[in-house]
Design a protein around this motif. Structure first.
Motif, PDB file in Angstrom:
ATOM      1  N   ILE B 173       0.818  -1.210   0.000  1.00 42.44           N
ATOM      2  CA  ILE B 173       0.000   0.000   0.000  1.00 42.44           C
ATOM      3  C   ILE B 173       0.861   1.274   0.000  1.00 42.44           C
ATOM      4  CG2 ILE B 173      -0.340   0.172   2.512  1.00 42.44           C
ATOM      5  CD1 ILE B 173      -2.949   0.778  -0.331  1.00 42.44           C
ATOM      6  N   PRO B 191      -3.703   5.213   3.524  1.00 46.80           N
ATOM      7  CA  PRO B 191      -3.975   6.260   2.542  1.00 46.80           C
ATOM      8  C   PRO B 191      -4.928   7.337   3.085  1.00 46.80           C
ATOM      9  CG  PRO B 191      -3.985   4.139   1.474  1.00 46.80           C
ATOM     10  CD  PRO B 191      -3.899   3.873   2.946  1.00 46.80           C
ATOM     11  N   SER B 362      -4.135  -5.322   2.254  1.00 48.79           N
ATOM     12  CA  SER B 362      -5.092  -4.278   2.643  1.00 48.79           C
ATOM     13  C   SER B 362      -4.599  -3.578   3.904  1.00 48.79           C
ATOM     14  CB  SER B 362      -6.463  -4.915   2.920  1.00 48.79           C
ATOM     15  OG  SER B 362      -7.297  -3.971   3.567  1.00 48.79           O
ATOM     16  N   CYS B 363      -4.693  -2.245   3.928  1.00 56.60           N
ATOM     17  CA  CYS B 363      -4.188  -1.534   5.108  1.00 56.60           C
ATOM     18  C   CYS B 363      -5.166  -1.623   6.261  1.00 56.60           C
ATOM     19  CB  CYS B 363      -3.868  -0.078   4.778  1.00 56.60           C
ATOM     20  SG  CYS B 363      -5.249   1.057   4.973  1.00 56.60           S
ATOM     21  N   GLY B 364      -6.428  -1.945   5.958  1.00 55.30           N
ATOM     22  CA  GLY B 364      -7.384  -2.186   7.029  1.00 55.30           C
ATOM     23  C   GLY B 364      -8.197  -0.992   7.488  1.00 55.30           C
ATOM     24  N   GLN B 365      -8.067   0.126   6.802  1.00 60.21           N
ATOM     25  CA  GLN B 365      -8.812   1.315   7.243  1.00 60.21           C
ATOM     26  C   GLN B 365     -10.301   1.255   6.929  1.00 60.21           C
ATOM     27  OE1 GLN B 365      -7.192   5.634   7.084  1.00 60.21           O
ATOM     28  NE2 GLN B 365      -6.540   4.606   5.223  1.00 60.21           N
ATOM     29  N   CYS B 366     -10.637   0.764   5.714  1.00 55.91           N
ATOM     30  CA  CYS B 366     -12.043   0.812   5.298  1.00 55.91           C
ATOM     31  C   CYS B 366     -12.664  -0.569   5.479  1.00 55.91           C
ATOM     32  CB  CYS B 366     -12.197   1.184   3.833  1.00 55.91           C
ATOM     33  SG  CYS B 366     -10.977   2.324   3.198  1.00 55.91           S
ATOM     34  N   CYS B 369     -12.985  -3.029   2.358  1.00 54.98           N
ATOM     35  CA  CYS B 369     -11.710  -3.581   1.920  1.00 54.98           C
ATOM     36  C   CYS B 369     -11.150  -4.540   2.974  1.00 54.98           C
ATOM     37  CB  CYS B 369     -10.743  -2.432   1.642  1.00 54.98           C
ATOM     38  SG  CYS B 369      -9.065  -2.939   1.214  1.00 54.98           S
ATOM     39  N   THR B 407     -14.362   2.833  -1.089  1.00 52.40           N
ATOM     40  CA  THR B 407     -13.211   2.848  -0.177  1.00 52.40           C
ATOM     41  C   THR B 407     -12.434   4.147  -0.273  1.00 52.40           C
ATOM     42  OG1 THR B 407     -11.857   1.785  -1.864  1.00 52.40           O
ATOM     43  CG2 THR B 407     -12.914   0.334  -0.264  1.00 52.40           C
ATOM     44  N   ILE B 408     -11.534   4.334   0.672  1.00 51.56           N
ATOM     45  CA  ILE B 408     -10.725   5.553   0.728  1.00 51.56           C
ATOM     46  C   ILE B 408      -9.760   5.633  -0.449  1.00 51.56           C
ATOM     47  CG2 ILE B 408      -8.889   6.706   2.038  1.00 51.56           C
ATOM     48  CD1 ILE B 408     -10.279   5.756   4.609  1.00 51.56           C
ATOM     49  N   CYS B 409      -9.154   4.505  -0.787  1.00 49.98           N
ATOM     50  CA  CYS B 409      -8.159   4.576  -1.860  1.00 49.98           C
ATOM     51  C   CYS B 409      -8.479   3.574  -2.956  1.00 49.98           C
ATOM     52  CB  CYS B 409      -6.746   4.368  -1.310  1.00 49.98           C
ATOM     53  SG  CYS B 409      -6.221   2.645  -1.212  1.00 49.98           S
ATOM     54  N   PHE B 411      -7.064   1.029  -3.866  1.00 52.20           N
ATOM     55  CA  PHE B 411      -6.789  -0.386  -3.581  1.00 52.20           C
ATOM     56  C   PHE B 411      -8.083  -1.191  -3.651  1.00 52.20           C
ATOM     57  CE2 PHE B 411      -6.459  -4.090  -0.927  1.00 52.20           C
ATOM     58  CZ  PHE B 411      -5.158  -4.532  -1.016  1.00 52.20           C
ATOM     59  N   GLY B 412      -9.178  -0.559  -3.242  1.00 56.56           N
ATOM     60  CA  GLY B 412     -10.467  -1.244  -3.300  1.00 56.56           C
ATOM     61  C   GLY B 412     -10.768  -1.736  -4.702  1.00 56.56           C
TER      62      GLY B 412
HETATM   63  S1  SF4 Z   1      -9.191   0.692   0.254  1.00 58.55           S
HETATM   64 FE1  SF4 Z   1      -9.176   1.434   2.404  1.00 58.55          FE
HETATM   65  S2  SF4 Z   1      -8.581  -0.375   3.644  1.00 58.55           S
HETATM   66 FE2  SF4 Z   1      -8.122  -0.837   1.500  1.00 58.55          FE
HETATM   67  S3  SF4 Z   1      -5.984  -0.261   1.291  1.00 58.55           S
HETATM   68 FE3  SF4 Z   1      -7.161   1.564   0.632  1.00 58.55          FE
HETATM   69  S4  SF4 Z   1      -7.429   2.786   2.490  1.00 58.55           S
HETATM   70 FE4  SF4 Z   1      -6.711   0.755   3.139  1.00 58.55          FE
END
Ligand code: SF4
Ligand SMILES: Cc1cc2nc3c(=O)[nH]c(=O)nc-3n(C[C@H](O)[C@H](O)[C@H](O)COP(=O)(O)O)c2cc1C
Ligand code: FES
Lengths: 161, 454
Positions: B173, B191, B362-366, B369, B407-409, B411-412
């Protein structure tokens, strides 16, 4: 709190910290430097870094638990990392890993009982054109078919690496 | 058929008599473009970069000149430049070659860019796994500093800027630019929400920041060398310059190949440049832009209208390798990582492999995701472990649809696109797997069969 750090490590730390716009930016580099010096990040090391950067131990703890390369336990003498991401897998990385498990008598994700090797899966090392990719310490070995894995394992066991 | 590569960025890569020290670089004309740059007005360089049409090589393909225009110059805060050398998108291995074999090209490109945007300080955020690359860069920066190509009063121009090489530590990430910035600030690479955290407005240390990929920054050097106009003539309108395609998987000659944008088709790249597939194998699928890009099925046809209004009707092999053509086919050129799969590939296993990666990263914030991506991993892992169900394909699609866009970024999306495209294009294989296992179960046989990709 005392830490027995090599003088080069202290030197590097003292040079590095003032280069950043904020002191906290030095947290990850310090984790790397201490890990290189000590082999892993102990509870004392985490406290030492926090103290050096005027942060709370939790600020260091939270990054140590986030970044896969930071370790809170020492590895075996040889740290063997096998890339298992799709391009390497398509080239046979899982067979390579199974061969290493057999030859080195350790299951992936663990350290051998004699402390000689830690065998781990890692994600893409950005050299997928030469898959499968295996790292031993910081040295990269490419195109590691199961047979070449056997050779590599022999060298590790004989201390020839 | 031979397809001549156009080696602009990789001119010296793998040249037998070329070494990565500064003497060799200077002997080959190195740092002349920086000398030229510091004699120009910074705004003039920004204009050249805009005119060149160069689009980011890190994944999103956003025009670099436009991004630089978004810089908040009014705030009076210092400006930072960050080179994204995280190279973490599976299937991508071009930045590694630049760093290892021609680090001064990157440093020169970076200093040209830093001068153009008047950065106070520059960073190279390099993935932690590139330990050797990190050492090479540290040495190269020292060499460049000794020759006054960076540091104080660069080449007597009055402009000063240094480069700090900052190592990541194994988290994918960190390639996402706002995650990268958090990481650089000494935190977890979570992110940031955009808006307001567009780096050009509010980036590192809450200051305006430009993040560009290694290859993009090398392009800047060549834009100064030849001029934006000449650069824009390489490739096609809207898809300018060269691209380095990193081909991996089931081809005879995997590797990196540099061509003008649209200089080769996907078929030419696989069958001519890379020597085709192993004897007796047939093409089954290609992921054209790093593992997040949507998969293409070998027998698909793509029809539609391009941006300029022309109609297209392509098979997979006809797709011109550039930004817009791959996008028109519903996928993307992304980071240039072309992953080729032949007819021996089990698509459920391939997706299980990809899902394992994204679940790990996954960074685990959202919530969608953090919960959804490991769920998708579990479903595909279970399918490969002999417990596939016919309804799994729909379940996977359903989960992916509820992640993408929520999602925030990005990555979703990166984690959902493989699932959505694999199910859309290979759904029969997912259902077939469940049926085969059911048949085995009925015969009293074990359903767990040895896997190769997971
Ligand atoms: S989508 Fe959300 S949980 Fe997944 S990597 Fe991006 S910020 Fe982290
Ligand atoms: C999940 C994710 C991972 C990314 N990984 C990388 C990477 O490894 N390298 C990179 O240059 N860009 C990566 N990017 C894109 C960056 O966010 C950013 O757009 C890019 O560095 C900008 O540079 P460019 O405009 O020159 O391409 C990633 C993006 C996402 C969403
Ligand atoms: S998948 Fe192993 S190096 Fe990229």
């Amino acid at each position: 709190m005392r830490m027995d750090l090599k003088s080069q490590t202290i030197d590097k730390i003292d040079k590095l910290v003032p280069r950043y716009p904020t002191i906290r930016s030095a947290a990850l580099p310090l984790c790397h430097l201490i890990q290189e010096d000590q082999g892993y990040l102990s509870k004392e090391a985490i406290e030492w870094i926090a103290n050096r950067l005027d942060l709370q131990p939790i600020n260091i703890q939270e990054i140590v638990t986030f970044y896969p390369m930071l370790r809170t336990e020492p590895t075996g003498k040889y740290h063997v990392r096998v890339c298992r991401t799709l391009p390497c897998a398509l080239a046979g990385a899982y067979s390579t890993c199974r061969r290493l498990e057999e030859e080195l008598d350790v299951s992936v994700g663990h350290t051998s009982e004699d402390g000689l090797v830690t065998l781990e899966f890692v994600e893409c090392h950005a050299d997928c054109g030469k898959a499968p990719v295996v790292m031993v310490g910081e040295d990269e070995y490419t195109d590691i078919s199961p047979d070449r894995a056997t050779e590599l394992a022999k060298k590790i066991k004989n201390g020839d690496l | 058929m031979e397809h001549q590569q156009y080696r602009l960025i990789f001119k010296h890569v793998d040249q037998p008599d070329y070494s990565n020290d500064i003497e060799c670089y200077i002997k080959n004309g190195g740092y002349e473009d920086l000398k030229k740059a510091v004699g120009m007005q910074p705004e003039a360089i920004c204009q050249e970069v805009l005119d060149s049409g160069v689009r980011g090589r890190g994944g999103a393909g956003f025009p670099a000149g436009m991004k630089w225009k978004f810089l908040d110059r009014k705030s009076g805060k210092p400006i930072y430049l960050i080179c994204n050398a995280d190279e973490s998108e599976p299937g991508t291995f071009k930045d590694r070659q630049i760093i290892h074999q021609d680090p001064h090209q990157l440093i020169e490109g970076m200093m040209c860019a830093a001068y153009a945007i008047q950065a106070k300080l520059a960073f190279i955020y390099i993935r932690g796994e590139f330990y050797e690359g990190y050492q090479i860069l540290e040495r190269a920066i020292e060499e460049a500093r000794n020759k006054n190509f960076l540091g104080d009063d660069i080449l007597g121009s009055g402009y000063s800027c240094d480069i700090i090489v900052h190592r990541g530590a194994g988290a994918y990430i960190c390639g996402e630019e706002t995650g990268l910035i958090e990481s650089l600030e000494g935190k977890r690479a979570n992110p940031r929400i955009k808006p307001p955290y567009f780096p050009a407005a509010l980036g590192a240390y809450q200051c305006p920041t430009i993040v560009n990929n290694v290859e993009t920054l090398c392009d800047v050097k060549h834009i100064i060398h030849m001029g934006g106009e000449a650069f824009s003539k390489i490739g096609t309108p809207g898809n300018t310059g060269t691209r380095i395609w990193c081909v991996s998987g089931h081809v005879q000659k995997p590797g990196y190949y540099e061509f003008p944008c649209a200089g080769v088709t996907l078929g030419q790249l696989i069958f001519d440049v890379c020597g085709g597939l192993k004897p007796g194998r047939k093409l089954k699928a290609v992921i054209p832009g790093g593992s997040s890009a949507k998969v293409l099925r070998a027998d698909e046809r793509f029809k539609g209208k391009l941006k300029d209004g022309t109609d297209f009707d392509w098979g997979v092999e006809d797709i011109p390798m550039d930004f817009d053509s791959l996008m028109a086919c519903g996928s993307m050129s992304g980071s240039g990582g072309v992953i080729v799969m032949d007819d021996t590939t089990d698509m459920v296993e391939a997706l299980a492999n990809i899902n394992y990666f994204y679940a790990h990263e996954s960074c685990g914030q959202c919530t969608p995701c953090r919960e959804g991506v490991p769920w998708m991993r579990k479903v595909t892992a279970r399918m490969c472990a002999g417990q596939a169900r016919e309804e799994d394909a729909d379940l996977l699609m359903n989960i992916a649809d509820q992640i993408a866009g929520r999602t925030i970024c990005a990555f979703g999306e990166a984690a959902s696109w493989p699932v959505q495209s694999f199910i859309e294009k290979f759904k029969d294989e997912f259902i077939q797997k469940a049926r085969e296992q059911a048949a085995l179960r009925n015969d009293g046989k074990p359903t767990k069969i040895e896997t190769t990709l997971i």
